[in-house]
Design an enzyme around this catalytic site. Structure first.
Site, PDB file in Angstrom:
ATOM      1  N   ASP A  42      10.500  53.829  41.266  1.00  0.00           N
ATOM      2  CA  ASP A  42      11.777  53.311  41.760  1.00  0.00           C
ATOM      3  C   ASP A  42      12.365  52.282  40.800  1.00  0.00           C
ATOM      4  O   ASP A  42      11.720  51.307  40.440  1.00  0.00           O
ATOM      5  CB  ASP A  42      11.575  52.688  43.148  1.00  0.00           C
ATOM      6  CG  ASP A  42      12.886  52.319  43.800  1.00  0.00           C
ATOM      7  OD1 ASP A  42      13.351  51.193  43.572  1.00  0.00           O
ATOM      8  OD2 ASP A  42      13.453  53.147  44.525  1.00  0.00           O
ATOM      9  N   ARG A  43      13.613  52.489  40.395  1.00  0.00           N
ATOM     10  CA  ARG A  43      14.262  51.622  39.429  1.00  0.00           C
ATOM     11  C   ARG A  43      14.593  50.254  40.014  1.00  0.00           C
ATOM     12  O   ARG A  43      14.368  49.232  39.373  1.00  0.00           O
ATOM     13  CB  ARG A  43      15.549  52.273  38.910  1.00  0.00           C
ATOM     14  CG  ARG A  43      15.358  53.390  37.900  1.00  0.00           C
ATOM     15  CD  ARG A  43      14.658  54.609  38.442  1.00  0.00           C
ATOM     16  NE  ARG A  43      15.396  55.220  39.552  1.00  0.00           N
ATOM     17  CZ  ARG A  43      14.855  56.054  40.442  1.00  0.00           C
ATOM     18  NH1 ARG A  43      13.563  56.378  40.375  1.00  0.00           N
ATOM     19  NH2 ARG A  43      15.574  56.564  41.421  1.00  0.00           N
ATOM     20  N   THR A  44      15.099  50.230  41.233  1.00  0.00           N
ATOM     21  CA  THR A  44      15.487  48.961  41.840  1.00  0.00           C
ATOM     22  C   THR A  44      14.285  48.046  42.040  1.00  0.00           C
ATOM     23  O   THR A  44      14.344  46.851  41.729  1.00  0.00           O
ATOM     24  CB  THR A  44      16.195  49.215  43.191  1.00  0.00           C
ATOM     25  OG1 THR A  44      17.480  49.790  42.943  1.00  0.00           O
ATOM     26  CG2 THR A  44      16.392  47.912  43.960  1.00  0.00           C
ATOM     27  N   CYS A  68      22.032  58.735  38.030  1.00  0.00           N
ATOM     28  CA  CYS A  68      21.463  57.602  38.752  1.00  0.00           C
ATOM     29  C   CYS A  68      22.039  56.353  38.109  1.00  0.00           C
ATOM     30  O   CYS A  68      21.761  56.080  36.930  1.00  0.00           O
ATOM     31  CB  CYS A  68      19.940  57.591  38.661  1.00  0.00           C
ATOM     32  SG  CYS A  68      19.175  56.066  39.292  1.00  0.00           S
ATOM     33  N   THR A 102      21.526  53.081  38.764  1.00  0.00           N
ATOM     34  CA  THR A 102      20.564  52.016  38.494  1.00  0.00           C
ATOM     35  C   THR A 102      19.768  52.288  37.219  1.00  0.00           C
ATOM     36  O   THR A 102      19.400  51.363  36.496  1.00  0.00           O
ATOM     37  CB  THR A 102      19.607  51.845  39.687  1.00  0.00           C
ATOM     38  OG1 THR A 102      20.367  51.743  40.900  1.00  0.00           O
ATOM     39  CG2 THR A 102      18.770  50.576  39.532  1.00  0.00           C
ATOM     40  N   ALA A 103      19.527  53.543  36.917  1.00  0.00           N
ATOM     41  CA  ALA A 103      18.775  53.908  35.710  1.00  0.00           C
ATOM     42  C   ALA A 103      19.491  53.489  34.436  1.00  0.00           C
ATOM     43  O   ALA A 103      18.865  53.391  33.365  1.00  0.00           O
ATOM     44  CB  ALA A 103      18.511  55.407  35.694  1.00  0.00           C
ATOM     45  N   THR A 115      23.050  49.701  44.577  1.00  0.00           N
ATOM     46  CA  THR A 115      21.728  49.210  44.967  1.00  0.00           C
ATOM     47  C   THR A 115      21.576  47.734  44.613  1.00  0.00           C
ATOM     48  O   THR A 115      22.329  47.184  43.794  1.00  0.00           O
ATOM     49  CB  THR A 115      20.614  49.982  44.247  1.00  0.00           C
ATOM     50  OG1 THR A 115      20.720  49.727  42.835  1.00  0.00           O
ATOM     51  CG2 THR A 115      20.703  51.473  44.513  1.00  0.00           C
ATOM     52  N   LYS A 129      18.561  58.934  51.139  1.00  0.00           N
ATOM     53  CA  LYS A 129      17.291  59.273  50.486  1.00  0.00           C
ATOM     54  C   LYS A 129      16.252  59.779  51.491  1.00  0.00           C
ATOM     55  O   LYS A 129      15.389  60.584  51.142  1.00  0.00           O
ATOM     56  CB  LYS A 129      16.736  58.060  49.730  1.00  0.00           C
ATOM     57  CG  LYS A 129      17.408  57.790  48.386  1.00  0.00           C
ATOM     58  CD  LYS A 129      16.734  56.641  47.661  1.00  0.00           C
ATOM     59  CE  LYS A 129      17.345  56.370  46.293  1.00  0.00           C
ATOM     60  NZ  LYS A 129      17.092  57.440  45.306  1.00  0.00           N
ATOM     61  N   CYS A 172      26.460  54.162  43.428  1.00  0.00           N
ATOM     62  CA  CYS A 172      25.099  54.669  43.589  1.00  0.00           C
ATOM     63  C   CYS A 172      25.264  56.147  43.886  1.00  0.00           C
ATOM     64  O   CYS A 172      26.092  56.532  44.730  1.00  0.00           O
ATOM     65  CB  CYS A 172      24.371  53.969  44.734  1.00  0.00           C
ATOM     66  SG  CYS A 172      22.784  54.740  45.159  1.00  0.00           S
TER      67      CYS A 172
END
Length: 237
Positions: free
Chosen positions: A47-49, A83, A85-86, A125, A165, A194
């Site tokens: 998970d990036r966050t 994505c 956040t990525a 996010t 999700k 997001c």
């Protein structure tokens, strides 16, 4: 046409929708006129966050880089990551993969600037907001930003993780309430920043003033690797 590589699975439904968007947006009359796409869905990437916020020590970059190198080895000449956040890892990832990566955040800022927008609301996010990816990029283009209050941001994270999700029905009234608060604080346009939130625009009729960052990314991908249908010049509802 260039071959597009898609580093997907972050999450899977958003990646599937991204592919649908680039097919819909492509000005192609036959199968053979569509752009070539190589999609690697790798949902086990950490998970990036959680990593950005220091809640996890599992760095997603190594697995993202491995997938990116695999796409390049298969012939991808340019990459897209559905994505938002990525994008925190974009510079490092691009250096490791050796292939240009489309920047959804920069493309969104450019799109807003060209549309004459001076204030944008951001639904994203916790990781995206904490890294100030969008805030800083918008500021460079002369655009102010408005982010949710702490209470509203908890609601946004619930919509992303607890609804989309998790594969559960969307609590649309909650989304509407958070959005109206941002409009009331001066946002001319609210960014669905997001890719899980992009599915809300897909499935619901939204009022005027929303821009889906996934659509911006898909539009740029088609412009780079194919031909864009004219109806996708204006993406703001």
């Amino acid at each position: 046409m260039k071959t597009l590589g898609v580093l997907g699975g972050l999450g899977p439904m958003a990646s599937a929708y991204f592919y649908q968007l680039i097919v819909q947006m492509s000005d192609a009359a036959t199968d053979q006129e569509h752009m070539e796409v190589i999609l690697h869905s790798k949902p086990r990437i950490p998970d990036r966050t959680r990593y950005i916020l220091g809640q996890s020590r599992e760095n997603p970059l190594p697995q993202m880089a491995e997938a990116g190198r695999g796409l390049a080895a298969q012939g991808a000449e340019i990459l897209a990551i559905p994505c938002v956040t990525a994008h925190f890892f974009q510079e490092q990832l691009e250096a490791e993969v050796g292939v240009p990566i489309l920047n959804a955040i920069e493309e969104t800022a450019v799109y807003l600037e060209q549309a004459g927008i001076v204030c944008g609301g951001i639904l994203a996010t916790d990781g995206t907001l904490a890294s100030s990816l969008f805030q800083n990029c918008l500021a460079k283009h002369g655009i102010n930003s408005v982010v949710p209050t702490e209470e509203d941001q908890r609601a946004v994270m619930h919509l992303i993780y607890g609804n989309v999700k998790a594969g559960k029905p969307l609590e649309f009234p909650l989304f509407e309430a958070v959005s109206e608060h941002l409009f009331a604080r001066g946002a001319q346009v609210i960014l669905l920043a997001c890719t899980e939130l992009s599915l809300i625009k897909r499935d619901y009729v939204l009022r005027q003033g929303f821009l889906d960052v996934l659509e911006v990314l898909a539009r740029k991908a088609v412009l780079c690797c194919g031909r864009l249908k004219g109806e996708y010049e204006n993406l703001i509802t």
